[in-house]
Every structure is written in structure tokens, then in C-alpha cells.
Scaffold this motif. Structure first.
Motif, PDB file in Angstrom:
ATOM      1  N   LYS A   1       0.808  -1.228   0.000  1.00 41.65           N
ATOM      2  CA  LYS A   1       0.000   0.000   0.000  1.00 41.65           C
ATOM      3  C   LYS A   1       0.836   1.272   0.000  1.00 41.65           C
ATOM      4  O   LYS A   1       0.330   2.358  -0.297  1.00 41.65           O
ATOM      5  N   LYS A   2       2.117   1.161   0.384  1.00 44.64           N
ATOM      6  CA  LYS A   2       3.049   2.300   0.422  1.00 44.64           C
ATOM      7  C   LYS A   2       2.620   3.374   1.417  1.00 44.64           C
ATOM      8  O   LYS A   2       2.938   4.554   1.252  1.00 44.64           O
ATOM      9  N   THR A   3       1.916   2.980   2.461  1.00 46.94           N
ATOM     10  CA  THR A   3       1.564   3.897   3.549  1.00 46.94           C
ATOM     11  C   THR A   3       2.496   3.626   4.730  1.00 46.94           C
ATOM     12  O   THR A   3       3.048   2.537   4.861  1.00 46.94           O
ATOM     13  N   GLU A   4       2.653   4.628   5.601  1.00 45.33           N
ATOM     14  CA  GLU A   4       3.518   4.462   6.771  1.00 45.33           C
ATOM     15  C   GLU A   4       2.850   3.543   7.799  1.00 45.33           C
ATOM     16  O   GLU A   4       1.681   3.708   8.123  1.00 45.33           O
TER      17      GLU A   4
END
Length: 230
Positions: free
Chosen positions: A205-208
């Protein structure tokens, strides 16, 4: 304590658990049940899966250590996590209860580690030797009692028994860690080294993602946790 009570994060790609002292992250020669076995059973029961359940293992924690373990539920997540854990893309914070005050309240330790497979130990030396690997960590003193001291440690490298060996090299022994010089064992056979916090970019998802895990309840850990959270 069951798996469901120890889930720190879960989505379609990741399952992050709070490992107890003494649990194996993955199988070894003992043949003992592993945390991965328990996690797979949880996935079977919860999502009514039949047959083999996929669960990838991108990193490890020593058996006597507790804290955050990340598992991959998809192959795509595993491939990307493997690369992230190899490099510096995953920030890892540990807590260690030690028997002496460190030489300074905070500092950086740099050693070269040589692994000795017979006793399954790593030896930290100040100079590079043939076959050694660079090991670096930052530490700071964050709480204390009359006899023990709580260090927060950030790893910059991920070596075999790194924290245990580097602390022993400066005369600090993790409570319960007989292998690295502690005076006596803990009742549960574990050591007071806990993977406290992990942060990384989600592999799909490339979220933190930032995850924090409390240590197992006992009088000393609970007292230190109260000090830190004050």
C-alpha cells in the motif's frame, strides 16, 4: 495467551504479532510448535481456509526475546519485506533491561561481530577481523530501579545476537541472559530484551506503518512501563 490477543496489526498482506519469550518464530531442530504454526492455525480458523496457508517470514527474533514479529500473508509482501529488512528501510527499536548503568546516559556502540556457531554466540570486538561484520546501535537510558536499568536501543545493522553481544562487550548484561554473562536466569527462561517498536513503508500500500508492543506483564516490566509513560 492466544494469538488473537497478540495481534498488533493485520490486513490482507501482513500479520504482526507480539511474540512471547520462549516462542520460536520459525521451526528449528527441536521440532517445537512455532509462532508461525499458531498464526497459520489462526488464519485457517478465522478465514475458513483449507489445506496449506501461506505465511512468509521476512525477519527473526531470538527464541528468548519477546516483541514484534512481522509475517507476510502474500508472496508479493514477502519479497518486498525481505529487501526492506536487508537494508535500512525498517526502523527497529528494542528495550533491554540491564544490570548496570551504561557508561553514558546515551551513546552509539560500534563493534565488529564474529559468530561462533558451536556455542551459538557472537563475539563483539573493537577492530575488524577476518569474517567479522560491522555492528552499530544507538542506546539511551530511559528508566531505572535500584538494581536494574532500562535501555532503549535503535539498531542500525541486523546481526546475530547483536544487542546481546554489544552490550556484553561494554560490561552490561541483559537480565536473564546467561549466555552473555547474566548472573541468573529468569523464571520463564527468557531474557529481558523486547522488540518494542517498528516502523516501515507498507510493502504493497506504500503507507507508513508504525507498531508498538508492550512487554509481557511482570512486576519489573510493568514498573518500567509506568516510568516511561509518566
Amino acid at each position: 495467551m492466544g494469538i488473537q490477543e497478540r495481534i498488533l496489526f493485520e490486513d490482507n498482506h501482513l500479520l504482526v504479532l507480539n511474540k512471547l519469550c520462549g516462542e520460536l518464530v520459525q521451526g528449528d531442530a527441536t521440532g517445537d510448535q512455532t509462532l508461525a504454526d499458531k498464526a497459520k492455525q489462526y488464519l485457517r480458523d478465522t478465514y475458513h481456509k483449507e489445506g496449506n496457508v501461506y505465511l512468509g517470514i521476512p525477519h527473526r527474533l531470538d527464541r528468548p526475546t519477546s516483541g514484534i514479529v512481522v509475517y507476510a500473508k502474500t508472496e508479493k509482501a514477502l519479497v518486498r519485506l525481505n529487501e526492506m529488512f536487508k537494508g535500512s528501510a525498517v526502523k527497529k527499536i528494542y528495550w533491554a533491561i540491564v544490570d548496570k548503568v551504561p557508561p553514558q546516559d546515551e551513546g552509539t556502540l560500534v563493534h565488529y561481530l564474529i559468530r561462533d556457531p558451536k556455542p551459538n554466540k557472537s563475539i563483539a570486538t573493537p577492530v575488524e577481523r577476518k569474517g567479522s561484520k560491522l555492528a552499530k546501535l544507538d542506546y539511551r537510558l530511559i528508566a531505572s530501579s535500584k538494581t536494574y536499568f532500562l535501555l532503549e536501543i535503535q539498531l542500525h545493522t541486523g546481526r546475530h545476537h547483536q544487542i546481546r553481544a554489544q552490550l556484553a562487550a561494554i560490561g552490561l548484561h541483559i537480565k536473564g541472559d546467561l549466555k552473555y554473562g547474566a548472573s541468573r536466569s529468569n523464571p520463564d527462561g527468557g531474557i529481558c530484551l523486547h522488540a518494542r517498536k517498528i516502523s516501515f513503508l507498507h510493502p504493497v500500500k506504500k503507507t507508513e506503518v508504525e507498531i508498538v508492543a508492550d512487554p509481557q506483564h511482570d512486576n519489573l516490566w510493568d514498573a518500567f512501563l509506568q516510568q516511561v509513560e509518566r
